[in-house]
Design an enzyme around this catalytic site. Sequence first.
Site, short mmCIF file in Angstrom:
data_model
loop_
_atom_site.label_atom_id
_atom_site.label_comp_id
_atom_site.label_asym_id
_atom_site.label_seq_id
_atom_site.Cartn_x
_atom_site.Cartn_y
_atom_site.Cartn_z
N TRP A 155 -1.99 20.10 7.39
CA TRP A 155 -0.66 20.71 7.33
C TRP A 155 0.35 20.01 8.23
CZ3 TRP A 155 0.25 21.71 12.31
CH2 TRP A 155 -0.85 21.95 13.13
N ASN A 156 -0.08 19.15 9.16
CA ASN A 156 0.91 18.69 10.16
C ASN A 156 1.88 17.64 9.62
OD1 ASN A 156 -1.11 16.77 10.19
ND2 ASN A 156 -1.20 16.58 12.42
N LYS A 179 -6.11 17.76 -2.47
CA LYS A 179 -6.27 19.17 -2.07
C LYS A 179 -5.47 19.33 -0.78
CE LYS A 179 -8.22 22.15 0.11
NZ LYS A 179 -7.43 22.93 1.08
N PRO A 180 -4.24 19.88 -0.90
CA PRO A 180 -3.43 20.01 0.32
C PRO A 180 -3.88 21.20 1.16
CG PRO A 180 -2.23 20.90 -1.57
CD PRO A 180 -3.55 20.40 -2.10
N SER A 233 -9.53 17.89 11.02
CA SER A 233 -10.27 18.00 12.29
C SER A 233 -11.60 17.24 12.23
CB SER A 233 -10.53 19.47 12.59
OG SER A 233 -11.31 20.01 11.56
N GLU A 254 -9.86 10.42 8.77
CA GLU A 254 -8.83 10.32 9.83
C GLU A 254 -8.90 11.63 10.59
OE1 GLU A 254 -7.00 7.69 10.43
OE2 GLU A 254 -7.36 6.51 8.63
N LEU A 255 -9.54 11.61 11.75
CA LEU A 255 -9.88 12.88 12.41
C LEU A 255 -9.08 13.08 13.70
CD1 LEU A 255 -13.72 12.60 11.72
CD2 LEU A 255 -11.95 13.58 10.26
N CYS A 288 -1.89 14.04 15.52
CA CYS A 288 -3.23 13.59 15.93
C CYS A 288 -3.13 12.50 16.98
CB CYS A 288 -3.99 13.10 14.71
SG CYS A 288 -3.03 11.90 13.79
N GLU A 383 -8.10 18.62 21.89
CA GLU A 383 -6.69 18.38 21.53
C GLU A 383 -5.90 19.65 21.85
OE1 GLU A 383 -7.46 17.62 17.29
OE2 GLU A 383 -5.94 16.08 17.45
N GLU A 460 -5.70 3.54 7.41
CA GLU A 460 -4.67 3.84 6.42
C GLU A 460 -3.42 3.06 6.79
OE1 GLU A 460 -4.47 8.19 6.34
OE2 GLU A 460 -5.77 8.13 4.59
P1 NAP Z 1 -8.66 21.04 9.35
O1 NAP Z 1 -8.86 22.45 9.75
O2 NAP Z 1 -9.81 20.12 9.47
O3 NAP Z 1 -8.13 21.06 7.86
C1 NAP Z 1 -7.77 19.90 7.15
C2 NAP Z 1 -7.90 20.18 5.67
O4 NAP Z 1 -9.27 20.37 5.37
C3 NAP Z 1 -7.20 21.44 5.19
O5 NAP Z 1 -6.70 21.22 3.89
C4 NAP Z 1 -8.33 22.45 5.19
O6 NAP Z 1 -8.11 23.56 4.36
C5 NAP Z 1 -9.46 21.59 4.70
N1 NAP Z 1 -10.77 22.13 4.99
C6 NAP Z 1 -11.16 22.98 5.96
N2 NAP Z 1 -12.47 23.26 5.86
C7 NAP Z 1 -12.93 22.54 4.81
C8 NAP Z 1 -14.21 22.39 4.21
N3 NAP Z 1 -15.29 23.03 4.65
N4 NAP Z 1 -14.31 21.57 3.13
C9 NAP Z 1 -13.22 20.92 2.68
N5 NAP Z 1 -11.98 21.03 3.20
C10 NAP Z 1 -11.84 21.82 4.27
O7 NAP Z 1 -7.48 20.35 10.17
P2 NAP Z 1 -6.01 20.89 10.34
O8 NAP Z 1 -6.05 21.94 11.39
O9 NAP Z 1 -5.38 21.21 9.04
O10 NAP Z 1 -5.27 19.58 10.89
C11 NAP Z 1 -5.23 19.25 12.23
C12 NAP Z 1 -6.30 18.23 12.55
O11 NAP Z 1 -6.08 17.07 11.76
C13 NAP Z 1 -6.23 17.79 13.98
O12 NAP Z 1 -7.51 17.67 14.52
C14 NAP Z 1 -5.57 16.40 13.88
O13 NAP Z 1 -5.86 15.56 14.95
C15 NAP Z 1 -6.12 15.92 12.60
N6 NAP Z 1 -5.25 14.87 12.04
C16 NAP Z 1 -5.71 13.60 12.07
C17 NAP Z 1 -4.91 12.57 11.60
C18 NAP Z 1 -5.41 11.16 11.63
O14 NAP Z 1 -4.81 10.32 10.96
N7 NAP Z 1 -6.47 10.84 12.34
C19 NAP Z 1 -3.64 12.84 11.08
C20 NAP Z 1 -3.21 14.16 11.07
C21 NAP Z 1 -4.05 15.17 11.55
P3 NAP Z 1 -8.05 25.06 5.05
O15 NAP Z 1 -6.81 25.06 5.85
O16 NAP Z 1 -8.05 25.99 3.89
O17 NAP Z 1 -9.24 25.26 5.92
#
Ligand code: NAP
Length: 482
Positions: A155-156, A179-180, A233, A254-255, A288, A383, A460
């Site tokens: 979402w960020n 899948k957003p 994450s 990309e975590l 991130c 984080e 990326e």
């Molecule tokens: P997240 O909780 O891991 O969710 C990311 C996406 O994955 C969402 O669409 C989420 O949907 C989905 N998801 C959750 N559980 C899943 C599962 N079991 N199977 C498949 N998909 C699943 O992360 P977030 O809180 O949205 O984003 C913040 C994180 O992203 C931070 O840790 C940040 O550092 C990281 N990030 C990394 C980068 C990079 O380039 N390295 C860039 C941006 C963000 P739901 O919301 O429905 O759970």
Amino acid sequence: MQKLNDSSLFKQQCLIDGQWLGKPSGHTVYNPYDSSVLGQVPNLDSADIERAIASAQIAFESWRGCLAAERSKMLQRWHQLILENSNDLARIITLEQGKPLKEAQGEVAYAASFVAWYAEQATRINGEIVPSHLPNSKILIEKQPVGVVAAITPWNFPAAMMTRKCAPAIAAGCSVIVKPSPDTPFTALALAELAQRAGFPKGLLQVVCGDAASIGQQLCISEQVTKLSFTGSTHVGKLLMVQSANTVKRLSLELGGNAPFIVFDDADIEQALDGLMIAKFRNSGQTCVAANRIFVQSGIYHRFAAALVARVEALKIGNGLDSLDIAPLIHLEAAIKVKQQVEDALQKGGELLSGSIPSGETNLLTPMVLINANDEWLCSQQETFGPMVPLYRFDTEQEVIERANATESGLAAYAYSQDIGRCLRLANRLEAGMVGLNQGLLSSASAPFGGVKQSGLGREGAEQGVEEYLETKYVLLGGNVL
Ligand code: NAP
């Protein structure tokens, strides 16, 4: 959403096989500023996802055979439409994600830059011919698209994280199912509508919404989906990696990060403050690559802290639609996580120089500066994802490198010093996929973005970004043809 110039960009259905489908009743999306309802999206079932996979497979078979120039033109048209609709896209981002409108406009430009970059790169995906080990033969090295790609986005950065995956995949000849995040689906759906208008064939780019865990699992175990690109994450990334093992899926992950931001006594302090304000407060701290642990050398520690407080106290907070700097976090749980980190820090000897402890009742936080940080604080290993700056003190270069590297993450790192030798030593020794030297803004379509250690796999952006969607095929050409 009623104030969009083009209200037909606001889609509450999913795009499957070239059609808008699904009842917009499965999941409600809220504005993080005032919790007002923005709309609803469907909760697709497994049969819908199966249909999307089948459509993506058919689209891939014909798209891979298109001329590179056709793929390039398609991306150019999408790019043009994104720019023409940038005000509406920025408004949608701010409404569903919360970030200040000027930052949302910046995100749209950044998202568009990937489409432009890969529109050009589509025509430059070349193979090689190399000398053979056998007489009368040649070794041909070809690049072929990996196939159907699943892209799961957070979402960020709801626009940029989508185009950073889709543009190189489509340039390479792949089809993509996006899948957003359920918090921010409308940006992805608007971008998909613009792709439709650009003439994307059906099934080339699809957007599905619904239960993340079950859709994620279905995409991971599908034999037809050959590549998964995930941004989110580390915890979810590991889960997807396990689920993808059975099909030996290609993975880009990309975590999460935990970036050190290091300021030496010999740094240009104003330059370091400029960099820190961007690296820490962009998207209200929800990036991130956000500076998470700010190490300041002893000789300038208090001077730096005072100058930082002056800057932080000038930040304006409020509704992202107004002209300001800090907007609400994505939801209350995010604010509660920051509150826990601040309380932990105060219990362990921290002092709050600016801002106030989050109440736990609102997601709109006053930016905070804490001094006397130590490596035992919760925020040293997690984080923060919010507008909180912990200032750690250090004495020597060796010490700070060791402390900066003492984390399982390795996404970004920043260092400020006017000693070029020191900068180069740090670039060499900091365990991070990206290092900003006297710079706080790393992201660019022409640079490879990604992490080491538990921050992920793959890159990326740039040429490396399209490689993630290509397989290398070796052909040995012999016989009497040469
Ligand atoms: P997240 O909780 O891991 O969710 C990311 C996406 O994955 C969402 O669409 C989420 O949907 C989905 N998801 C959750 N559980 C899943 C599962 N079991 N199977 C498949 N998909 C699943 O992360 P977030 O809180 O949205 O984003 C913040 C994180 O992203 C931070 O840790 C940040 O550092 C990281 N990030 C990394 C980068 C990079 O380039 N390295 C860039 C941006 C963000 P739901 O919301 O429905 O759970």
